[in-house]
Write an enzyme that holds these catalytic residues in place. Structure first.
Site, mmCIF file in Angstrom:
data_model
loop_
_atom_site.group_PDB
_atom_site.id
_atom_site.type_symbol
_atom_site.label_atom_id
_atom_site.label_comp_id
_atom_site.label_asym_id
_atom_site.label_seq_id
_atom_site.Cartn_x
_atom_site.Cartn_y
_atom_site.Cartn_z
ATOM 1 N N LYS A 211 0.848 -1.200 0.000
ATOM 2 C CA LYS A 211 0.000 0.000 0.000
ATOM 3 C C LYS A 211 0.878 1.242 0.000
ATOM 4 O O LYS A 211 1.919 1.269 0.678
ATOM 5 C CB LYS A 211 -0.913 -0.036 1.234
ATOM 6 C CG LYS A 211 -1.988 1.040 1.272
ATOM 7 C CD LYS A 211 -2.896 0.832 2.477
ATOM 8 C CE LYS A 211 -4.019 1.846 2.553
ATOM 9 N NZ LYS A 211 -4.922 1.601 3.696
ATOM 10 N N SER B 134 -9.706 1.493 2.649
ATOM 11 C CA SER B 134 -8.858 2.231 1.738
ATOM 12 C C SER B 134 -7.769 1.396 1.052
ATOM 13 O O SER B 134 -7.153 1.889 0.114
ATOM 14 C CB SER B 134 -8.202 3.387 2.495
ATOM 15 O OG SER B 134 -7.348 2.897 3.513
ATOM 16 N N SER C 131 -9.826 -0.816 6.853
ATOM 17 C CA SER C 131 -9.245 -0.686 5.507
ATOM 18 C C SER C 131 -8.521 -1.900 4.956
ATOM 19 O O SER C 131 -8.203 -1.926 3.772
ATOM 20 C CB SER C 131 -8.290 0.500 5.463
ATOM 21 O OG SER C 131 -9.038 1.670 5.292
#
Ligand code: GLN
Length: 485
Positions: free
Chosen positions: A72, A147, A171
């Protein structure tokens, strides 16, 4: 249980003993990535990519030898930019690397690229990215969740077997649920956050995503453990997580909190959750109804605490010290103002405003103080059920399967409500995991497991049993080049 010969542990072993060329899995990953990203409806899962990843020669050793991983974009890497999906950090290169990334490389993993995300982790759909939304590999018009939507989509599409995400309020778990993969948020303190760009520091954790429970466990095992560079990481022995997947659920007490099965729950999600509970029972677990009576305070408490901490953490992006600077300002104050107005997206600005308001002198007790009280009673609910003999809680991960791109983006309240089942674990600091429990009209649905602090092993035991009984979902078919959406 059967050892999965395609699992990352088995394939890394083949690399170590010379049966598999060290760069063969990276080559496969790049091929899969090409098929998905250059077709008719690109996933847009990656913000940065290393086409030459893994080509460097050298010994291939370690638990993840030769395994391609996606990271990420809020974890600092030395060889890629780190943008957090934000214009304000466009092109920013960190001078150092996150501990989780360093540990992956030390274990022989190859970082293929950085994945798309909601700006600074704020969102539940990956639509709040300065680099455009990520699509759900199961349906090009659906969101992948967020996310960590890029990481979840990259795993679901079969580009990488495992990926790193972060979870402040769901997330890792919610995108895992929407994309049909496994996602684990460990106990607060289990994984070092050195080099994880801070969103809400009392809630943030680095997490693991994988195609299977074992793969996610293998990644988690590598990144776990005390790091002197993160004072919030805790010095506790990491239990053997792969072995936990084999333990079996006979005698395990599974609590079903009624607050997570409200009358308005999507009927297909309810049916699949009930099927997963029957599977646990069939495998020898004892299923018990329980209550976490303060669950209804979780969303309001989270949406005060997370923005409050974010408003403070994001004060450092002033156009001077990091990333993007507006060139037209005639005073320092104006430079800050213009850089922040141009650099941050709508949702980030909304959170800064909410957080600043909640912390302001006249309102601090009414909002922030109350939210902290709510957090304490929510944490106490968890302590009580675990003390009363429940080993693991089972709930849906999200009230619905993946929603449509554009469906909630203009209605922040609806978007926030997507997190209703995932934020309590962050508020309490307990570990939680999402595992696929089936498909609803072609869209994956995830079941969530939550356990007492430090009991990631129990989560994995229960998740592996669900996976063994119900099977994995996917992978979804690669879209044919030129396919219309
Ligand atoms: N969706 C939640 C939010 O918008 C959680 C995000 C996260 O876990 N980073 O804050």
């Amino acid at each position: 249980m059967r050892e999965n010969s395609n699992g990352v542990a088995a394939r890394a072993a083949e690399v170590r003993n010379g049966q598999l060329a060290p760069d063969s899995m990276v080559a496969e990953a790049l091929e899969a990535l090409g098929a998905w990203e250059f077709g008719a409806s690109p996933l847009n899962a990656f913000i940065a990519l290393d086409q030459r990843a893994g080509r460097e020669r050298g010994p291939r050793d370690g638990a993840l030898a030769g395994i391609p991983v996606a990271v990420k974009d809020n974890l600092a890497t030395a060889d890629f930019p780190t943008t957090c999906g934000s214009r304000i950090l466009q092109g920013f290169r960190s001078p150092y690397e996150a501990t989780a990334v360093r540990r992956l490389r030390r274990a022989g993993a190859v970082v293929l690229g950085k994945t798309n995300m909601d700006e600074f982790g704020m969102g539940s759909s990956t639509e709040n990215s300065a680099f455009g939304p990520t699509r759900n590999p199961w349906h090009p018009e659906r969101v992948p969740g967020g996310s960590s939507g890029g990481s979840a989509a990259a795993v679901a599409a079969g580009i990488v077997p495992v990926a790193v995400g972060s979870d402040t309020g769901g997330s890792v778990r919610q995108p895992a649920s929407f994309c049909g993969v496994v996602g684990i948020k460990p106990t607060y303190g289990r994984v070092s956050r050195y080099g994880l760009v801070a969103f809400a520091s009392s809630l943030d954790q680095v997490g693991a995503l994988g195609r299977t429970v074992r793969d996610a466990a293998a990644l988690l095992e590598v990144v776990s453990g005390r790091d002197p560079r993160d004072a919030t990481s805790v010095n506790r022995p990491v239990p053997p997580l792969a072995a936990a997947c084999d333990r079996g659920v006979r005698g395990l007490v599974v609590g079903v909190p009624r607050e997570y099965f409200p009358p308005r729950l999507d009927p297909v999600v309810r049916r699949l959750a009930e099927r997963a509970l029957s599977a646990l029972e069939a495998a020898g677990a004892e299923v018990r109804d329980v209550s976490l009576p303060h669950t209804r305070y979780a969303i309001p408490a989270y949406y005060i605490i997370a923005p409050a901490e974010a408003s403070s953490n994001l004060a450092r992006y002033d156009g001077v010290r990091f990333g993007r600077r507006c060139g037209e300002a005639d005073s320092t104050e104006r430079l800050y103002e213009l850089s922040r107005s141009e650099g941050f997206g709508t949702e980030v600005k909304r959170r800064i405003l909410l957080g600043t308001y909640a912390l302001s002198a006249g309102y601090y007790d009414a909002y922030y103080g109350r939210a902290q009280e709510a957090r304490a009673v929510i944490a106490h609910d968890f302590e009580r059920v675990f003390r009363d003999g429940v080993d693991v809680l089972f709930t849906p991960t999200s009230p619905t399967p993946a929603f449509r791109l554009g469906e909630r983006i203009h209605d922040p309240y609806q978007m926030y409500l997507s997190d209703i089942f995932t934020v309590p674990a962050n508020l309490a600091g307990v570990p939680a995991l999402s595992v696929p429990i089936g498909l609803a009209e072609g869209l994956p649905v995830g079941g969530q497991l939550m356990a007492a602090h430090w009991r990631e092993d129990t989560l994995l035991t229960a998740a592996a049993a669900i996976e063994a009984e119900l099977g994995t979902v996917g992978p979804p078919p690669v879209p044919a080049a030129g396919r219309a959406i």
